[in-house]
Design a protein around this motif. Structure first.
Motif, mmCIF file in Angstrom:
data_model
loop_
_atom_site.group_PDB
_atom_site.id
_atom_site.type_symbol
_atom_site.label_atom_id
_atom_site.label_comp_id
_atom_site.label_asym_id
_atom_site.label_seq_id
_atom_site.Cartn_x
_atom_site.Cartn_y
_atom_site.Cartn_z
ATOM 1 N N TYR A 5 0.815 3.454 0.411
ATOM 2 C CA TYR A 5 1.260 4.387 -0.628
ATOM 3 C C TYR A 5 0.620 4.030 -1.970
ATOM 4 C CZ TYR A 5 4.895 6.014 2.596
ATOM 5 O OH TYR A 5 5.561 6.546 3.671
ATOM 6 N N TYR A 6 0.611 2.736 -2.292
ATOM 7 C CA TYR A 6 0.021 2.300 -3.555
ATOM 8 C C TYR A 6 -1.490 2.529 -3.573
ATOM 9 C CZ TYR A 6 4.218 0.225 -5.566
ATOM 10 O OH TYR A 6 5.457 0.051 -6.129
ATOM 11 N N ALA A 7 -2.155 2.205 -2.464
ATOM 12 C CA ALA A 7 -3.613 2.358 -2.408
ATOM 13 C C ALA A 7 -4.019 3.830 -2.506
ATOM 14 C CB ALA A 7 -4.149 1.747 -1.112
ATOM 15 N N ILE A 8 -3.373 4.694 -1.691
ATOM 16 C CA ILE A 8 -3.727 6.114 -1.678
ATOM 17 C C ILE A 8 -3.375 6.761 -3.016
ATOM 18 C CG2 ILE A 8 -3.300 8.327 -0.571
ATOM 19 C CD1 ILE A 8 -4.903 6.283 1.075
ATOM 20 N N SER A 9 -2.182 6.451 -3.541
ATOM 21 C CA SER A 9 -1.769 7.072 -4.796
ATOM 22 C C SER A 9 -2.641 6.594 -5.959
ATOM 23 C CB SER A 9 -0.296 6.766 -5.076
ATOM 24 O OG SER A 9 -0.078 5.366 -5.225
ATOM 25 N N ALA A 10 -3.114 5.341 -5.907
ATOM 26 C CA ALA A 10 -3.986 4.839 -6.982
ATOM 27 C C ALA A 10 -5.286 5.645 -7.041
ATOM 28 C CB ALA A 10 -4.287 3.360 -6.757
ATOM 29 N N ILE A 11 -5.888 5.895 -5.880
ATOM 30 C CA ILE A 11 -7.125 6.681 -5.841
ATOM 31 C C ILE A 11 -6.848 8.120 -6.256
ATOM 32 C CG2 ILE A 11 -9.005 7.490 -4.376
ATOM 33 C CD1 ILE A 11 -8.524 5.038 -2.594
#
Length: 311
Positions: A5-11
């Motif tokens: 969630y953090y990785a996808i939302s960061a991008i």
């Protein structure tokens, strides 16, 4: 799923800042382009796996004649056939499951994006990853070509949403089919068009598009943009590899030789008559090396007549 969630939302949020500055943070175009850019970033990161997939698929094609020989030799003994086949895979550096790696690794990313959109719709006050309440509300209400990107084909009565979702589902299905068809028709030698590996490829050719078509009507429009973009990337990437580095003995390999001859003729370079022979010699050397390795594998011990009777 929390790290995803953090990785996808960061991008996604990073690209939204870029495109939101162009179209406005509430614009559907900003979110659609952010999803497309997210897809491209993910696929660029997966290029090493794609290269591994291509090498494994090529090895699977080239060793099909040896696999058929093992099937003829040990067809009566399933256990021995499995052992010899796995030994052949190990010697040639072939992983029959490598072709599934990009799809398998994309599924958690796909699900993470699905959950981000679903959370933005159902509970925007509880954001996931780096999404905020404001971003969730913008994501939920953003429209593109008259359709909300958070809506699905099944859970809407708006014609615009259904038309856009249906178009994307058809595009996703068609690109899946064409990508697999491209591989089978252009980059598989005749020997690889029969046997278990060919049956697996034919199964994927018809089953995957059906799975995506059936499942696609339940996906939000934003997720459909992700998967369609990913399929287009795969199709283009595979086309480039097949065109420039085809497997020996395939229609794509013959077409490349013809293009190379035509290019040499346009430049005024006389074709080297030894070139085709060199290609053939290289193929023969590779086959000879595979046969030598196969011969070194442990063969079944000879038994006396009395031992065979006892067996």
């Amino acid at each position: 799923m929390t790290p995803l969630y953090y990785a996808i939302s960061a991008i996604l949020v990073g690209w939204h800042k870029v495109w939101g500055g162009v179209f406005g943070p509430d614009a559907g175009a900003a979110w659609v382009l952010s999803i497309i850019c997210l897809t491209l970033v993910i696929r660029i990161l997966l290029i090493p796996l794609f290269v591994k997939q291509i090498k494994s698929s090529r090895n699977m094609q080239l060793i099909q004649p040896k696999v058929k020989e093992l099937q003829k030799k040990y067809g009566h003994d399933r256990e021995k056939l499995a052992q010899e086949t796995m030994a052949l895979y190990k010697e040639t550096g072939t992983n029959p499951f490598a072709s599934c790696l990009p799809i398998i690794l994309q599924m958690p990313i796909f699900l993470a994006l699905f959950r981000l959109i679903d959370q933005a719709v159902k509970n925007p006050a509880d954001p996931k990853g780096l999404m905020t309440v404001t971003l969730n509300q913008q994501f939920r209400d953003a429209t593109f070509l008259g359709a909300k990107i958070s809506d699905t084909f099944l859970k809407t009565d708006q014609t615009g949403v259904r038309i856009l979702a249906a178009f994307l589902v058809l595009a996703m299905t068609a690109t899946t089919f064409l990508t697999q068809r491209q591989l089978m028709s252009k980059n598989m030698p005749p020997d690889a068009l029969s046997g278990p590996y060919a049956q697996q490829q034919k199964l994927l050719l018809y089953v995957l598009p059906v799975v995506f078509a059936v499942g696609g009507i339940a996906f939000p429009v934003g997720v459909l943009f992700y998967w369609t973009t990913s399929n287009l990337w795969t199709m283009g990437q595979q086309f480039y590899v097949i065109r420039n580095n085809p497997a020996p003995g395939t229609p794509a390999f013959t077409a490349k030789q013809e293009r190379d001859k035509a290019k040499a003729a346009r430049k005024g370079v006389k074709p080297d008559p030894a070139a085709p022979a060199a290609d053939t010699a290289a193929e023969e050397a590779e086959r000879a090396e595979q046969e030598r390795r196969a011969a070194q594998r442990q063969q079944p011990k000879r038994q006396t007549r009395s031992q065979r009777k006892k067996t």
